[in-house]
Design a protein around this motif. Sequence first.
Motif, mmCIF file in Angstrom:
data_model
loop_
_atom_site.group_PDB
_atom_site.id
_atom_site.type_symbol
_atom_site.label_atom_id
_atom_site.label_comp_id
_atom_site.label_asym_id
_atom_site.label_seq_id
_atom_site.Cartn_x
_atom_site.Cartn_y
_atom_site.Cartn_z
ATOM 1 N N UNK A 149 -59.909 -14.933 -1.332
ATOM 2 C CA UNK A 149 -58.721 -15.418 -2.202
ATOM 3 C C UNK A 149 -57.940 -13.883 -2.419
ATOM 4 N N UNK A 150 -56.701 -14.262 -2.331
ATOM 5 C CA UNK A 150 -55.753 -13.133 -2.486
ATOM 6 C C UNK A 150 -55.360 -13.234 -3.997
ATOM 7 N N UNK A 151 -55.817 -12.198 -4.870
ATOM 8 C CA UNK A 151 -55.452 -12.516 -6.349
ATOM 9 C C UNK A 151 -54.240 -11.876 -6.741
ATOM 10 N N UNK A 152 -53.634 -10.887 -5.657
ATOM 11 C CA UNK A 152 -52.668 -10.100 -6.285
ATOM 12 C C UNK A 152 -52.538 -8.715 -5.553
ATOM 13 N N UNK A 153 -51.756 -7.606 -6.202
ATOM 14 C CA UNK A 153 -51.625 -6.472 -5.441
ATOM 15 C C UNK A 153 -51.583 -5.514 -6.858
ATOM 16 N N UNK A 154 -52.101 -4.392 -6.276
ATOM 17 C CA UNK A 154 -52.193 -3.190 -7.313
ATOM 18 C C UNK A 154 -51.590 -1.941 -6.660
ATOM 19 N N UNK A 155 -50.601 -1.263 -7.564
ATOM 20 C CA UNK A 155 -49.805 -0.046 -6.983
ATOM 21 C C UNK A 155 -50.518 0.988 -7.682
ATOM 22 N N UNK A 156 -51.131 2.218 -6.934
ATOM 23 C CA UNK A 156 -51.875 3.038 -7.774
ATOM 24 C C UNK A 156 -51.270 4.388 -7.743
ATOM 25 N N UNK A 157 -50.904 4.956 -8.749
ATOM 26 C CA UNK A 157 -50.203 6.544 -8.492
ATOM 27 C C UNK A 157 -51.204 7.607 -9.079
ATOM 28 N N UNK A 158 -51.060 8.515 -8.330
ATOM 29 C CA UNK A 158 -52.139 9.634 -8.541
ATOM 30 C C UNK A 158 -51.393 10.821 -9.446
ATOM 31 N N UNK A 159 -52.237 11.635 -9.966
ATOM 32 C CA UNK A 159 -52.104 12.693 -10.969
ATOM 33 C C UNK A 159 -51.457 14.012 -10.301
ATOM 34 N N UNK A 160 -51.181 14.773 -11.185
ATOM 35 C CA UNK A 160 -50.671 16.312 -10.812
ATOM 36 C C UNK A 160 -51.692 16.941 -9.701
ATOM 37 N N UNK A 161 -51.194 17.480 -8.573
ATOM 38 C CA UNK A 161 -51.814 18.031 -7.574
ATOM 39 C C UNK A 161 -52.586 17.221 -6.727
ATOM 40 N N UNK A 162 -52.792 15.808 -7.201
ATOM 41 C CA UNK A 162 -53.514 14.836 -6.563
ATOM 42 C C UNK A 162 -52.591 14.031 -5.306
ATOM 43 N N UNK A 181 -58.130 -8.127 -4.211
ATOM 44 C CA UNK A 181 -56.701 -7.646 -4.443
ATOM 45 C C UNK A 181 -56.218 -6.673 -3.250
ATOM 46 N N UNK A 182 -55.217 -6.517 -2.861
ATOM 47 C CA UNK A 182 -54.463 -5.816 -2.134
ATOM 48 C C UNK A 182 -54.322 -4.370 -2.938
ATOM 49 N N UNK A 183 -54.642 -3.282 -2.526
ATOM 50 C CA UNK A 183 -54.537 -2.074 -3.136
ATOM 51 C C UNK A 183 -53.769 -1.348 -2.598
ATOM 52 N N UNK A 184 -52.580 -0.750 -3.167
ATOM 53 C CA UNK A 184 -51.725 0.453 -2.680
ATOM 54 C C UNK A 184 -51.354 1.416 -3.211
ATOM 55 N N UNK A 185 -52.352 2.603 -2.797
ATOM 56 C CA UNK A 185 -52.260 3.909 -3.231
ATOM 57 C C UNK A 185 -50.999 4.717 -2.435
ATOM 58 N N UNK A 186 -50.430 5.397 -3.291
ATOM 59 C CA UNK A 186 -49.276 6.094 -2.814
ATOM 60 C C UNK A 186 -49.202 7.595 -3.182
ATOM 61 N N UNK A 187 -48.649 8.390 -2.324
ATOM 62 C CA UNK A 187 -48.159 9.797 -2.501
ATOM 63 C C UNK A 187 -46.753 9.687 -3.184
ATOM 64 N N UNK A 222 -43.113 -3.730 -2.011
ATOM 65 C CA UNK A 222 -44.454 -4.636 -1.638
ATOM 66 C C UNK A 222 -44.156 -6.098 -1.530
ATOM 67 N N UNK A 223 -42.838 -6.560 -2.044
ATOM 68 C CA UNK A 223 -42.893 -8.001 -1.852
ATOM 69 C C UNK A 223 -43.632 -8.983 -2.883
ATOM 70 N N UNK A 224 -43.522 -10.199 -2.236
ATOM 71 C CA UNK A 224 -44.114 -11.118 -3.362
ATOM 72 C C UNK A 224 -45.787 -11.334 -2.993
#
Length: 286
Positions: free
Chosen positions: A36-49, A66-72, A104-106
Amino acid sequence: MSRPPTFVPPPCAVSRALSTSRGEFAVLDARPTARENRGTALLLPGYTGSKEDFIALLEPLAAAGYRVVAVDGRGQYETDGPADQAAYAQDGLAGDVLAQAAALGDGGPLHLVGHSLGGQIARAAVILDASPFATLTLMSSGPAEISPAQQQRVKLLSDALTVMSMEQVWQAILSFDAPEDAAGEATEGREDLRRRWLRHNPAQLLATGRQLTTEPDRVAELAAVRPLPKHVLSGERDDTWPVPLLDDMARRLDAHRTVVRGAEHSPNTDRPSETATALAGFWAQY
Protein backbone atom coordinates in the motif's frame (compact mmCIF):
# COMPACT_ATOMS: atom_id res chain seq x y z
CA MET A 1 28.04 18.37 12.22
CA SER A 2 25.68 15.48 11.60
CA ARG A 3 27.39 12.17 10.87
CA PRO A 4 25.19 9.76 8.87
CA PRO A 5 26.25 6.13 9.29
CA THR A 6 26.69 5.74 5.52
CA PHE A 7 26.40 7.75 2.33
CA VAL A 8 25.16 4.69 0.40
CA PRO A 9 21.37 4.66 -0.05
CA PRO A 10 19.41 1.44 0.50
CA PRO A 11 18.08 -0.59 -2.48
CA CYS A 12 14.66 1.07 -2.22
CA ALA A 13 16.14 4.52 -2.97
CA VAL A 14 17.71 6.21 -5.97
CA SER A 15 19.81 9.36 -6.15
CA ARG A 16 18.40 11.74 -8.74
CA ALA A 17 17.60 15.35 -9.61
CA LEU A 18 14.14 16.70 -8.81
CA SER A 19 13.17 19.29 -11.43
CA THR A 20 11.05 22.15 -10.09
CA SER A 21 9.92 25.62 -11.14
CA ARG A 22 12.84 26.97 -9.07
CA GLY A 23 15.56 24.73 -10.46
CA GLU A 24 16.90 21.24 -9.85
CA PHE A 25 17.50 19.76 -6.42
CA ALA A 26 19.51 16.63 -5.61
CA VAL A 27 17.35 14.10 -3.78
CA LEU A 28 17.29 10.57 -2.47
CA ASP A 29 13.96 9.14 -3.58
CA ALA A 30 12.80 6.00 -1.76
CA ARG A 31 9.73 4.21 -3.09
CA PRO A 32 7.33 2.24 -0.88
CA THR A 33 8.19 -1.41 -0.49
CA ALA A 34 4.88 -2.17 1.20
CA ARG A 35 1.91 -3.13 -0.98
CA GLU A 36 0.00 0.00 0.00
CA ASN A 37 1.22 3.52 -0.88
CA ARG A 38 0.24 5.62 2.15
CA GLY A 39 1.64 8.97 0.98
CA THR A 40 4.87 10.92 0.51
CA ALA A 41 7.32 12.54 2.92
CA LEU A 42 9.60 15.47 2.08
CA LEU A 43 12.63 15.65 4.39
CA LEU A 44 14.77 18.79 4.83
CA PRO A 45 18.25 18.54 6.43
CA GLY A 46 19.91 20.86 8.91
CA TYR A 47 22.82 23.30 8.89
CA THR A 48 25.98 21.73 7.32
CA GLY A 49 23.88 18.60 6.67
CA SER A 50 22.49 16.93 3.57
CA LYS A 51 19.94 14.42 2.34
CA GLU A 52 22.27 11.63 3.49
CA ASP A 53 21.40 12.46 7.11
CA PHE A 54 18.10 10.65 6.49
CA ILE A 55 19.53 7.50 4.84
CA ALA A 56 18.83 5.30 7.87
CA LEU A 57 15.15 6.36 7.82
CA LEU A 58 14.51 5.52 4.17
CA GLU A 59 14.15 1.75 4.39
CA PRO A 60 11.86 1.58 7.46
CA LEU A 61 9.63 4.39 6.16
CA ALA A 62 9.42 2.79 2.71
CA ALA A 63 8.54 -0.50 4.39
CA ALA A 64 5.75 1.33 6.21
CA GLY A 65 4.29 2.33 2.83
CA TYR A 66 5.65 5.83 2.30
CA ARG A 67 7.54 7.38 -0.57
CA VAL A 68 10.36 9.35 1.08
CA VAL A 69 12.20 12.20 -0.66
CA ALA A 70 15.20 13.63 1.18
CA VAL A 71 16.55 16.80 -0.41
CA ASP A 72 19.72 18.87 -0.56
CA GLY A 73 18.56 22.46 -0.32
CA ARG A 74 19.92 25.26 -2.47
CA GLY A 75 23.70 25.42 -1.95
CA GLN A 76 23.83 22.20 0.10
CA TYR A 77 26.12 19.36 -1.01
CA GLU A 78 24.91 18.14 -4.44
CA THR A 79 22.50 21.00 -5.17
CA ASP A 80 24.15 24.00 -6.78
CA GLY A 81 23.64 27.51 -5.51
CA PRO A 82 24.97 31.00 -6.26
CA ALA A 83 27.77 32.77 -4.37
CA ASP A 84 25.39 35.58 -3.38
CA GLN A 85 24.23 35.31 0.25
CA ALA A 86 20.98 37.06 -0.66
CA ALA A 87 19.97 33.93 -2.61
CA TYR A 88 19.60 32.08 0.72
CA ALA A 89 17.10 34.37 2.42
CA GLN A 90 14.69 32.27 4.44
CA ASP A 91 11.64 33.19 2.35
CA GLY A 92 13.51 32.10 -0.77
CA LEU A 93 14.44 28.77 0.76
CA ALA A 94 10.82 28.35 1.85
CA GLY A 95 9.77 29.03 -1.74
CA ASP A 96 12.11 26.24 -2.83
CA VAL A 97 10.28 23.84 -0.48
CA LEU A 98 6.92 24.79 -1.96
CA ALA A 99 8.32 24.22 -5.46
CA GLN A 100 9.64 20.80 -4.40
CA ALA A 101 6.23 19.92 -3.00
CA ALA A 102 4.56 20.90 -6.27
CA ALA A 103 7.07 18.84 -8.28
CA LEU A 104 6.33 15.69 -6.28
CA GLY A 105 2.83 15.60 -7.73
CA ASP A 106 -0.20 13.85 -6.31
CA GLY A 107 1.33 10.99 -4.39
CA GLY A 108 -1.23 11.01 -1.62
CA PRO A 109 -0.85 12.99 1.61
CA LEU A 110 2.41 14.97 1.70
CA HIS A 111 4.19 15.06 5.06
CA LEU A 112 6.85 17.74 5.62
CA VAL A 113 9.76 17.06 8.00
CA GLY A 114 12.54 19.51 8.83
CA HIS A 115 15.58 18.75 10.97
CA SER A 116 17.15 21.67 12.89
CA LEU A 117 17.68 24.48 10.33
CA GLY A 118 15.44 22.47 8.01
CA GLY A 119 12.67 22.75 10.58
CA GLN A 120 12.83 26.51 10.57
CA ILE A 121 12.75 26.55 6.77
CA ALA A 122 9.80 24.11 6.84
CA ARG A 123 8.03 26.40 9.32
CA ALA A 124 8.56 29.38 7.01
CA ALA A 125 7.18 27.35 4.07
CA VAL A 126 3.93 26.38 5.78
CA ILE A 127 3.45 29.94 7.08
CA LEU A 128 3.67 31.04 3.43
CA ASP A 129 1.38 28.25 2.17
CA ALA A 130 0.33 25.19 4.13
CA SER A 131 -2.04 23.85 1.48
CA PRO A 132 0.33 21.24 -0.05
CA PHE A 133 1.00 19.52 3.27
CA ALA A 134 -0.92 16.99 5.34
CA THR A 135 1.34 17.34 8.41
CA LEU A 136 4.46 19.16 9.64
CA THR A 137 7.15 17.58 11.84
CA LEU A 138 9.80 19.77 13.45
CA MET A 139 12.72 17.49 14.35
CA SER A 140 15.16 18.95 16.90
CA SER A 141 14.19 22.41 15.70
CA GLY A 142 13.30 25.12 18.18
CA PRO A 143 11.11 28.19 18.45
CA ALA A 144 13.72 30.89 17.81
CA GLU A 145 17.51 31.36 17.75
CA ILE A 146 19.90 28.57 18.76
CA SER A 147 21.47 28.38 22.23
CA PRO A 148 24.24 30.86 23.18
CA ALA A 149 26.92 28.16 23.05
CA GLN A 150 25.85 27.14 19.55
CA GLN A 151 25.65 30.77 18.48
CA GLN A 152 29.30 31.11 19.44
CA ARG A 153 30.21 28.02 17.39
CA VAL A 154 28.37 29.36 14.34
CA LYS A 155 30.12 32.72 14.74
CA LEU A 156 33.53 31.03 14.86
CA LEU A 157 32.67 29.05 11.73
CA SER A 158 31.37 32.12 9.92
CA ASP A 159 34.46 34.14 10.83
CA ALA A 160 36.66 31.33 9.50
CA LEU A 161 34.68 31.10 6.24
CA THR A 162 35.39 34.76 5.48
CA VAL A 163 39.19 34.32 5.58
CA MET A 164 39.87 30.63 4.89
CA SER A 165 39.18 28.13 2.12
CA MET A 166 36.68 25.33 2.66
CA GLU A 167 39.58 22.86 2.90
CA GLN A 168 41.31 24.97 5.53
CA VAL A 169 38.10 25.24 7.53
CA TRP A 170 37.64 21.46 7.28
CA GLN A 171 41.07 20.88 8.75
CA ALA A 172 40.24 23.29 11.56
CA ILE A 173 37.00 21.41 12.25
CA LEU A 174 38.95 18.15 12.53
CA SER A 175 41.33 19.71 15.03
CA PHE A 176 38.37 20.58 17.29
CA ASP A 177 36.84 17.07 17.16
CA ALA A 178 36.80 15.21 20.45
CA PRO A 179 39.52 12.49 20.42
CA GLU A 180 36.95 9.74 20.93
CA ASP A 181 34.96 11.01 17.92
CA ALA A 182 38.03 10.99 15.71
CA ALA A 183 39.08 7.54 16.90
CA GLY A 184 35.65 6.05 16.28
CA GLU A 185 35.15 7.36 12.77
CA ALA A 186 36.24 5.14 9.87
CA THR A 187 38.51 6.65 7.23
CA GLU A 188 35.86 6.11 4.55
CA GLY A 189 33.23 7.88 6.63
CA ARG A 190 35.56 10.78 7.31
CA GLU A 191 36.23 11.18 3.59
CA ASP A 192 32.47 11.19 2.85
CA LEU A 193 32.03 14.01 5.35
CA ARG A 194 34.97 15.91 3.89
CA ARG A 195 33.59 15.58 0.35
CA ARG A 196 30.19 16.80 1.50
CA TRP A 197 31.72 19.75 3.35
CA LEU A 198 33.77 20.84 0.35
CA ARG A 199 30.66 20.89 -1.87
CA HIS A 200 28.64 23.14 0.42
CA ASN A 201 28.43 26.70 -0.84
CA PRO A 202 30.10 29.06 1.67
CA ALA A 203 27.49 31.73 0.94
CA GLN A 204 24.76 29.31 2.00
CA LEU A 205 26.57 28.50 5.24
CA LEU A 206 27.09 32.18 6.04
CA ALA A 207 23.50 33.17 5.29
CA THR A 208 21.82 30.27 7.08
CA GLY A 209 24.23 30.47 10.01
CA ARG A 210 23.15 34.07 10.48
CA GLN A 211 19.51 32.96 10.35
CA LEU A 212 20.08 30.41 13.11
CA THR A 213 21.59 33.04 15.40
CA THR A 214 18.90 35.69 14.79
CA GLU A 215 15.69 33.72 14.12
CA PRO A 216 12.70 35.30 15.90
CA ASP A 217 10.09 33.30 17.77
CA ARG A 218 7.43 32.46 15.15
CA VAL A 219 5.52 29.87 17.19
CA ALA A 220 2.37 31.98 17.37
CA GLU A 221 2.39 32.39 13.58
CA LEU A 222 2.80 28.65 13.12
CA ALA A 223 0.12 27.84 15.69
CA ALA A 224 -2.29 29.98 13.68
CA VAL A 225 -1.76 27.75 10.62
CA ARG A 226 -4.75 25.47 10.96
CA PRO A 227 -5.91 22.77 10.60
CA LEU A 228 -2.35 21.53 9.84
CA PRO A 229 -1.38 18.79 12.37
CA LYS A 230 2.01 19.43 13.95
CA HIS A 231 4.59 17.15 15.54
CA VAL A 232 7.61 18.12 17.66
CA LEU A 233 10.19 15.32 17.74
CA SER A 234 13.58 15.39 19.45
CA GLY A 235 16.12 13.35 21.34
CA GLU A 236 16.18 13.37 25.12
CA ARG A 237 19.22 15.69 25.11
CA ASP A 238 19.90 18.65 22.83
CA ASP A 239 22.54 21.36 23.14
CA THR A 240 21.15 23.39 20.22
CA TRP A 241 17.66 23.96 21.64
CA PRO A 242 17.22 22.63 25.22
CA VAL A 243 14.57 19.92 25.47
CA PRO A 244 12.38 21.88 27.94
CA LEU A 245 12.21 24.64 25.32
CA LEU A 246 11.01 22.09 22.76
CA ASP A 247 8.46 20.75 25.26
CA ASP A 248 7.09 24.26 25.72
CA MET A 249 6.99 24.86 21.98
CA ALA A 250 4.95 21.69 21.52
CA ARG A 251 2.45 22.91 24.11
CA ARG A 252 2.19 26.30 22.40
CA LEU A 253 1.54 24.58 19.08
CA ASP A 254 -0.84 22.00 20.53
CA ALA A 255 1.44 19.55 18.75
CA HIS A 256 2.04 15.84 19.11
CA ARG A 257 5.29 15.37 21.09
CA THR A 258 7.86 12.58 20.71
CA VAL A 259 11.08 12.25 22.72
CA VAL A 260 13.36 9.56 21.31
CA ARG A 261 15.25 7.90 24.15
CA GLY A 262 18.99 7.55 23.70
CA ALA A 263 19.10 10.26 21.01
CA GLU A 264 20.55 13.75 21.03
CA HIS A 265 20.30 16.49 18.37
CA SER A 266 20.03 14.04 15.46
CA PRO A 267 17.53 11.28 16.32
CA ASN A 268 17.46 10.46 12.59
CA THR A 269 21.04 9.16 12.88
CA ASP A 270 21.22 8.37 16.63
CA ARG A 271 18.08 6.18 16.80
CA PRO A 272 16.73 5.81 13.25
CA SER A 273 14.45 2.83 13.90
CA GLU A 274 12.67 4.52 16.80
CA THR A 275 12.50 7.80 14.86
CA ALA A 276 10.98 6.12 11.80
CA THR A 277 8.40 4.37 13.98
CA ALA A 278 7.40 7.70 15.56
CA LEU A 279 7.12 9.45 12.18
CA ALA A 280 5.09 6.69 10.54
CA GLY A 281 2.82 6.44 13.57
CA PHE A 282 2.09 10.17 13.46
CA TRP A 283 1.53 10.22 9.69
CA ALA A 284 -0.82 7.23 9.85
CA GLN A 285 -3.35 9.37 11.70
CA TYR A 286 -3.70 11.67 8.69
